[in-house]
Design a protein around this motif. Structure first.
Motif, short mmCIF file in Angstrom:
data_model
loop_
_atom_site.label_atom_id
_atom_site.label_comp_id
_atom_site.label_asym_id
_atom_site.label_seq_id
_atom_site.Cartn_x
_atom_site.Cartn_y
_atom_site.Cartn_z
N ARG A 12 0.82 -1.21 0.00
CA ARG A 12 0.00 0.00 0.00
C ARG A 12 0.85 1.26 0.00
O ARG A 12 0.46 2.29 -0.57
CB ARG A 12 -0.91 0.00 1.23
N LYS A 15 1.87 2.22 -3.92
CA LYS A 15 0.70 1.82 -4.72
C LYS A 15 1.01 1.78 -6.21
O LYS A 15 0.65 0.82 -6.90
CB LYS A 15 -0.46 2.77 -4.46
N SER A 18 3.23 -1.14 -7.12
CA SER A 18 2.49 -2.39 -6.97
C SER A 18 1.48 -2.57 -8.10
O SER A 18 1.32 -3.67 -8.63
CB SER A 18 1.78 -2.42 -5.62
N ILE A 19 0.79 -1.48 -8.45
CA ILE A 19 -0.21 -1.55 -9.53
C ILE A 19 0.44 -1.91 -10.85
O ILE A 19 -0.06 -2.75 -11.61
CB ILE A 19 -0.98 -0.22 -9.64
#
Length: 397
Positions: A12, A15, A18-19
């Motif tokens: 998180r 983000k 990670s996305i």
């Protein structure tokens, strides 16, 4: 649970990174699953297009087939089977029926529409033997009438009594052949069928394009092939002799090769995505070196640090695979529907869809491959993090 929470927290905190890694997994899973399903759909369509002609032996001129290499100059040479050799084939076939035929094309005009159509010419008595009649009559002898395939008749709204132009000559449609599908011997659905006499009267005597032997007893196919080969190819290879099973095997081998190629493309996409995850995890380990040192200094074991980073790559793989699985199902069904529409007119069975079990199988395989690839990609960075010396990690800046 605390290490799972730490893994989720780190994902998180970054983000965008990670996305982007998840998107790579999604693309790879979609590529594998959708391409696999499309390949299976294509295989099903080919199976539906090919009619049941398991009793057929096809004899073609050797030069017409050459070596199968499209760059082989012999492929461009015209070749045929002489009347003498047709007689030898009939003798070798014995009690089994041999049907010699001409295969050509000529200009077709129906009202305001014109183009080219395939013409099959064979002895009048053999037309009812090879083709079922949907409507009208079979052409006889030197009759000026012709028979047309069912799909050609549907496309141009033809029926017995209609008039069409073939090679600039106006002829009457005597009958409509029943839909037969793409056969090993002939493909009449979009063709014009005429008698041998009709054809030679307009084009003069010619040698034959092929001979089709219908074998009454399937167990005798090999014996018939051997007898024809011995009779015709004794001194040199004059004709190629194939039975329907061999030709179908070539079809399916080609389709299988296409499927493997498509899955390979999807696999490469997923491997590229795994490199992205590897890069993300290495950066994550580097950024959190001091945090790892702190965790180790207060009692965290190596295997716990290893699991924490593996959880991160696992979460990326699971999320990306789930989204990719859902998306690939929709993409594959849409693409398969487009392929089905494209070949709908050629399908014999009318079943263009593929079993739901096949769809589930490819999606499950793609998702498992995506998750497995993600975990493998994250293992090295996780192992590297677990091996860090706590003191040196605490002093890292």
């Amino acid at each position: 649970m605390i290490f799972i929470d730490l893994a989720v927290r780190n994902l998180r905190r970054h983000k965008v990174r990670s996305i982007l890694a998840t998107v790579g997994i999604v693309i790879g899973v979609v590529a594998i699953a959708s391409l696999g399903i499309m390949g299976s759909s294509l295989s099903t369509l080919v199976g539906g297009m090919v009619s049941d002609v398991s009793d057929t032996v096809l004899i073609t001129p050797h030069l017409a087939a050459s070596s199968g290499d499209p760059f082989d100059p012999r492929s461009a040479l015209a070749a045929s089977i002489s009347t003498k050799n047709v007689g030898l084939i009939e003798k070798a076939a014995g009690e089994h029926r041999a049907v010699p035929m001409f295969v050509a094309s000529d200009r077709l005009r129906v009202r305001e529409t014109s183009g080219y159509a395939t013409i099959y010419a064979m002895p009048a008595a053999d037309i009812p033997f090879l083709l079922e009649r949907e409507a009208g009559l079979y052409p006889q002898g030197r009759s000026s009438g012709v028979m047309v395939g069912s799909l050609l008749a549907d496309e141009f709204d033809l029926h017995p009594g209609s008039r069409i132009e073939v090679g600039g000559e106006s002829v009457r449609v005597l009958g409509i052949a029943a839909e037969r599908g793409m056969g090993i011997d002939i493909n009449p659905d979009y063709a014009i069928i005429v008698t041998e006499d009709w054809y030679t009267e307009r084009h003069g005597p010619q040698d034959y394009s092929r001979v089709v032997v219908k074998v009454g007893d399937l167990s005798a196919i090999e014996d018939v092939k051997a007898a024809i080969d011995q009779q015709i190819n004794r001194r040199s290879e004059v004709v190629d002799i194939l039975d329907s099973r061999e030709i179908l095997e070539l079809y399916y081998e080609t389709i299988d090769a296409i499927n493997i190629f498509l899955l390979g493309i999807g696999g490469v996409s997923l491997l590229v995505a795994s490199v992205s995850i590897l890069n993300v995890m290495i950066i994550s380990v580097t950024e959190r070196t001091a945090e790892i040192g702190l965790m180790r200094s207060i009692g965290a074991r190596k295997r716990e640090v290893l699991r924490m980073f593996l959880y991160e790559s696992l979460f990326l793989g699971v999320i990306g695979s789930i989204i990719g699985g859902i998306a690939s199902t929709a993409v594959a069904f849409s693409a398969s529907a487009s392929i089905s529409d494209l070949f709908a007119d050629f399908s014999v069975s009318g079943e263009a869809g593929i079993p739901i079990s096949v769809v589930i199988g490819y999606v499950a395989f793609a998702m498992a491959f995506g998750i497995g690839t993600s975990v493998v990609a994250g293992f090295y960075p996780a192992w590297k993090a677990a091996q860090l010396n706590p003191i040196e990690a605490l002093r890292y800046e």
